[in-house]
Design a protein around this motif. Sequence first.
Motif, short mmCIF file in Angstrom:
data_model
loop_
_atom_site.label_atom_id
_atom_site.label_comp_id
_atom_site.label_asym_id
_atom_site.label_seq_id
_atom_site.Cartn_x
_atom_site.Cartn_y
_atom_site.Cartn_z
N VAL A 80 0.55 -1.31 -0.24
CA VAL A 80 0.15 0.14 0.12
C VAL A 80 0.83 1.21 0.12
O VAL A 80 1.57 1.52 0.70
N ARG A 81 0.93 1.95 -0.96
CA ARG A 81 1.67 3.09 -1.35
C ARG A 81 3.19 2.84 -0.84
O ARG A 81 3.71 3.62 -0.01
N GLU A 85 2.26 -3.85 4.26
CA GLU A 85 1.10 -3.91 5.17
C GLU A 85 1.25 -5.29 5.64
O GLU A 85 0.88 -6.29 4.82
#
Length: 195
Positions: A80-81, A85
Motif C-alpha cells: 500500500v503506497r 502492510e
Amino acid sequence: MPNNSRPDYDLADIADVTAPAQLRALASPLRDAILELLLERAATVSELASALGRPKSTVAHHVSVLVDAQLLRVVRTRRVRAIDERYYGRTARIFRVGTVSLTDGPTAPYCNNDLATAAAESAPAHQADQLSSIVRHVRIPREQAREFWARVLELANDYAQLPRGGDVVYGFAAGLYPTDYPALPEAEPAAEDPD
C-alpha cells in the motif's frame, strides 16, 4: 454478509504453550483480545487498534510480544503506497496452556485464570439480568474428566467458528477443576424385601 466462520489463513488446531515467555504473553487482557479477534480473520495492526480502541503504537507493541512468543505470525502482506502492510494471524486455534512455576518448589503456577477473567467480564451482564451460566459438580474418574474436557474444547472451537454478525459480542467460558465440593457416599445395595 460474508461468512467469516473460519480464519482466512491456515493455522494449527492446537499448540501446547509452556514456555515462560509464552505464558507471560498470554497473561495480558489486551493480548488475549488481540488473539480472540484474530480467530475471525487475519488483521493489520491498524485494524486491531481500531477494533480495540487503543493507540496503534500500543497495539503494535503487544503484537510484537505475541510474535516473539510464537503465538502470532505474519500470514500475508499487501503493498500500500510503497509500504508493505502486514496481516497477522494466530499460530493455532487453541493454545493449550501448561503450567510453569516461577520458582522451584510448591509455588502457584504462572498462567491465566480464564474463569476469573470471565467473571469480571460478565459482571455487567449479571447486573442487567442478561447472564446465562451454570455450575455442576460430578464425582467422576480423572480419565472421564479428560474426555469430557476434550468435548468442551470441540464445542468452544465450534463456537469460535460461528458466522459473524449482529451487534453484540457474546463471551463463552468453561472450566473443569477438582474441588472439595461434598459428595454422597456410594449407595448401599437395596435390601431384599422378606415376604
